[in-house]
Design a protein around this motif. Structure first.
Motif, PDB file in Angstrom:
ATOM      1  N   ALA A  71       6.893  -3.356   8.340  1.00 55.80           N
ATOM      2  CA  ALA A  71       5.865  -3.778   9.285  1.00 55.80           C
ATOM      3  C   ALA A  71       4.587  -4.180   8.550  1.00 55.80           C
ATOM      4  CB  ALA A  71       5.560  -2.650  10.263  1.00 55.80           C
ATOM      5  N   VAL A  72       4.010  -5.290   8.978  1.00 63.39           N
ATOM      6  CA  VAL A  72       2.726  -5.728   8.436  1.00 63.39           C
ATOM      7  C   VAL A  72       1.632  -4.899   9.115  1.00 63.39           C
ATOM      8  CG1 VAL A  72       1.112  -7.652   8.274  1.00 63.39           C
ATOM      9  CG2 VAL A  72       3.557  -8.043   7.914  1.00 63.39           C
ATOM     10  N   VAL A  73       0.891  -4.133   8.322  1.00 65.14           N
ATOM     11  CA  VAL A  73      -0.127  -3.237   8.866  1.00 65.14           C
ATOM     12  C   VAL A  73      -1.508  -3.870   8.865  1.00 65.14           C
ATOM     13  CG1 VAL A  73       1.167  -1.174   8.248  1.00 65.14           C
ATOM     14  CG2 VAL A  73      -0.496  -2.110   6.618  1.00 65.14           C
ATOM     15  N   ALA A  74      -1.684  -4.929   8.102  1.00 68.91           N
ATOM     16  CA  ALA A  74      -2.921  -5.711   8.063  1.00 68.91           C
ATOM     17  C   ALA A  74      -2.562  -7.032   7.406  1.00 68.91           C
ATOM     18  CB  ALA A  74      -4.010  -4.981   7.268  1.00 68.91           C
ATOM     19  N   LYS A  75      -3.463  -7.970   7.418  1.00 68.97           N
ATOM     20  CA  LYS A  75      -3.167  -9.278   6.842  1.00 68.97           C
ATOM     21  C   LYS A  75      -2.654  -9.130   5.417  1.00 68.97           C
ATOM     22  CE  LYS A  75      -5.259 -13.777   5.840  1.00 68.97           C
ATOM     23  NZ  LYS A  75      -6.517 -14.588   5.917  1.00 68.97           N
ATOM     24  N   GLY A  76      -1.396  -9.550   5.205  1.00 68.15           N
ATOM     25  CA  GLY A  76      -0.827  -9.535   3.872  1.00 68.15           C
ATOM     26  C   GLY A  76      -0.564  -8.164   3.294  1.00 68.15           C
ATOM     27  N   VAL A  77      -0.432  -7.134   4.115  1.00 68.90           N
ATOM     28  CA  VAL A  77      -0.263  -5.770   3.600  1.00 68.90           C
ATOM     29  C   VAL A  77       0.896  -5.078   4.313  1.00 68.90           C
ATOM     30  CG1 VAL A  77      -1.322  -3.516   3.202  1.00 68.90           C
ATOM     31  CG2 VAL A  77      -2.727  -5.594   3.100  1.00 68.90           C
ATOM     32  N   ILE A  78       1.816  -4.507   3.531  1.00 70.72           N
ATOM     33  CA  ILE A  78       2.834  -3.606   4.048  1.00 70.72           C
ATOM     34  C   ILE A  78       2.679  -2.275   3.320  1.00 70.72           C
ATOM     35  CG2 ILE A  78       4.417  -5.468   4.645  1.00 70.72           C
ATOM     36  CD1 ILE A  78       6.022  -4.783   2.100  1.00 70.72           C
ATOM     37  N   GLN A  79       3.492  -1.299   3.694  1.00 70.80           N
ATOM     38  CA  GLN A  79       3.386   0.026   3.078  1.00 70.80           C
ATOM     39  C   GLN A  79       4.762   0.547   2.685  1.00 70.80           C
ATOM     40  OE1 GLN A  79       1.448   2.450   6.045  1.00 70.80           O
ATOM     41  NE2 GLN A  79      -0.600   1.706   5.527  1.00 70.80           N
ATOM     42  N   TYR A  80       4.816   1.213   1.537  1.00 74.34           N
ATOM     43  CA  TYR A  80       5.990   1.952   1.085  1.00 74.34           C
ATOM     44  C   TYR A  80       5.549   3.358   0.673  1.00 74.34           C
ATOM     45  CZ  TYR A  80       9.007  -2.230   0.379  1.00 74.34           C
ATOM     46  OH  TYR A  80       9.764  -3.360   0.531  1.00 74.34           O
ATOM     47  N   PRO A  81       6.439   4.350   0.762  1.00 73.42           N
ATOM     48  CA  PRO A  81       6.153   5.652   0.133  1.00 73.42           C
ATOM     49  C   PRO A  81       6.385   5.516  -1.375  1.00 73.42           C
ATOM     50  CG  PRO A  81       8.298   5.703   1.195  1.00 73.42           C
ATOM     51  CD  PRO A  81       7.712   4.359   1.503  1.00 73.42           C
ATOM     52  N   ASP A 132       0.853  -1.190   0.000  1.00 69.60           N
ATOM     53  CA  ASP A 132       0.000   0.000   0.000  1.00 69.60           C
ATOM     54  C   ASP A 132       0.894   1.247   0.000  1.00 69.60           C
ATOM     55  OD1 ASP A 132      -2.237   1.622   0.153  1.00 69.60           O
ATOM     56  OD2 ASP A 132      -2.808   1.039   2.184  1.00 69.60           O
ATOM     57  N   ASP A 133       0.269   2.407  -0.172  1.00 68.12           N
ATOM     58  CA  ASP A 133       0.995   3.674  -0.211  1.00 68.12           C
ATOM     59  C   ASP A 133       1.024   4.308   1.174  1.00 68.12           C
ATOM     60  OD1 ASP A 133       2.259   5.982  -0.966  1.00 68.12           O
ATOM     61  OD2 ASP A 133       0.586   6.802  -2.114  1.00 68.12           O
ATOM     62  N   THR A 134       2.224   4.494   1.712  1.00 70.14           N
ATOM     63  CA  THR A 134       2.369   5.118   3.028  1.00 70.14           C
ATOM     64  C   THR A 134       1.710   6.489   3.078  1.00 70.14           C
ATOM     65  OG1 THR A 134       4.493   3.994   3.304  1.00 70.14           O
ATOM     66  CG2 THR A 134       4.050   5.859   4.770  1.00 70.14           C
ATOM     67  N   GLU A 135       1.801   7.244   1.975  1.00 68.76           N
ATOM     68  CA  GLU A 135       1.321   8.620   1.959  1.00 68.76           C
ATOM     69  C   GLU A 135      -0.190   8.725   1.808  1.00 68.76           C
ATOM     70  OE1 GLU A 135       3.577  10.828   2.692  1.00 68.76           O
ATOM     71  OE2 GLU A 135       5.046   9.197   2.673  1.00 68.76           O
ATOM     72  N   GLN A 136      -0.818   7.710   1.259  1.00 69.37           N
ATOM     73  CA  GLN A 136      -2.265   7.730   1.067  1.00 69.37           C
ATOM     74  C   GLN A 136      -2.819   6.309   1.201  1.00 69.37           C
ATOM     75  OE1 GLN A 136      -3.547   9.348  -2.693  1.00 69.37           O
ATOM     76  NE2 GLN A 136      -5.702   9.418  -2.112  1.00 69.37           N
ATOM     77  N   PRO A 137      -2.758   5.745   2.385  1.00 69.20           N
ATOM     78  CA  PRO A 137      -3.176   4.350   2.559  1.00 69.20           C
ATOM     79  C   PRO A 137      -4.675   4.167   2.335  1.00 69.20           C
ATOM     80  CG  PRO A 137      -2.744   5.379   4.688  1.00 69.20           C
ATOM     81  CD  PRO A 137      -2.288   6.354   3.648  1.00 69.20           C
ATOM     82  N   GLN A 138      -5.002   3.018   1.797  1.00 66.25           N
ATOM     83  CA  GLN A 138      -6.396   2.645   1.563  1.00 66.25           C
ATOM     84  C   GLN A 138      -6.605   1.226   2.106  1.00 66.25           C
ATOM     85  OE1 GLN A 138      -8.813   4.476   0.460  1.00 66.25           O
ATOM     86  NE2 GLN A 138      -7.723   6.273  -0.313  1.00 66.25           N
TER      87      GLN A 138
END
Length: 303
Positions: free
Chosen positions: A241-251, A205-211
């Motif tokens: 860091a895993v923020v939700a099941k199967g999801v990480i974030q990058y900018p 996902d996008d760190t700057e605009q997570p959905q």
């Protein structure tokens, strides 16, 4: 100590080392027979556009995009990209499979722009980098050092602000750890730090605009096809860091990633794990198709 066979440990590569690396890359499959032939068969249902070309030493590799027909200005634009890393096979074949079997379901609902293989030179050599030992997926900025990235940015520029959804199709393979990360460390003159490869599908996902709800909808769809990567003992996947099941974030934009090249509200990078003993190539392609369809369905439900 960095033991990669090219270069001197601690010193970044120069042109001689890049040339040595390039000389070791051999064509292992055909972009023309595996990708362009499939695109030719799709031309009856889509507008096919050549948006650039790569001049290989042996051949010219055209860069191809497909637009849904008819293109309707009032509809949301969905961008699908595959093969930014040429060795990630299901990104390319998943995009083509989606066009062949599912895209027509979205006629008169969205405008589709699909670029199945952003990096054909790397596709043929089953490699991450382009011919200049540059990672196209860290090169989506101006001026881009990668011809593949620059060409795609030129293609997208006229509709960049109209794109509502961008899904970029990738894989994480065992060779990331055995070849590409050691090569990266050697190229940049830094020590190689071993890591681990997650077993299963995940999203970036996008760190700057997570959905988070958008990402979760894709995970729910894909887990019907293949397994989702668990977090490691640190609660991470590939160091994030895993923020939700199967999801990480990058900018995404800051890192020059393909998924960050537009201002789309909904962005994601898929990561399929093709080396799992419980995942076939067919499952990997199907996971990519499932992710695309789930992403579009979410966009339509939120419209």
């Amino acid at each position: 100590m960095n033991t990669y066979p090219i270069g001197t440990p601690g010193l970044p590569w120069g042109e001689a080392e890049r040339a040595q690396w390039r000389a070791q890359q051999t064509q292992q499959r055909s972009y023309h027979s595996e990708v362009l032939s499939a695109i030719e068969h799709l031309a009856t249902d889509f507008d096919v556009v050549q948006y650039g070309e790569l001049n290989d030493e042996q051949q010219v590799l055209p860069l191809m995009a497909l637009y849904s027909r008819p293109w309707q200005p009032a509809l949301p634009v969905v961008l699908v990209t595959g093969g930014v890393h040429g060795y990630e096979t299901s990104g390319v074949q998943g995009a083509l499979q989606f066009l062949a079997q599912d895209a027509q379901r979205y006629t008169n609902k969205v405008n589709l722009l699909v670029v199945p293989c952003v990096s054909p030179w790397a596709y043929e050599r089953i490699h991450r980098w382009n011919a200049e030992a540059i990672d196209p997926n860290r090169s989506f900025f101006e001026p881009s050092p990668a011809a593949e990235s620059a060409a795609l940015m030129r293609l997208i520029a006229p509709i960049r602000d109209q794109v509502m959804l961008h899904i970029d199709l990738h894989e994480t393979t065992d060779t990331d750890e055995s070849e590409y990360r050691p090569a990266l460390a050697a190229r940049d003159g830094v020590p190689f730090v071993p890591g681990s490869i997650p077993d299963g599908f995940y999203l970036v996902d996008d760190t700057e605009q997570p959905q988070p709800e958008f990402q979760a909808a894709i995970i729910r769809a894909v887990e019907k096809v293949t397994h989702i990567a668990p977090a490691d003992e640190k609660g991470e996947i590939i160091g994030s860091a895993v923020v939700a099941k199967g999801v990480i974030q990058y900018p995404l934009t800051k890192l020059g990633l393909c998924a960050g090249l537009t201002n789309a509200r909904y962005k994601t990078t898929t990561e399929v794990y093709p080396d799992s003993p419980s995942a076939t190539p067919e499952q990997c392609n199907a996971a990519q198709v499932s992710a695309i369809c789930a992403a579009i369905e979410y966009l339509l439900s939120d419209a």
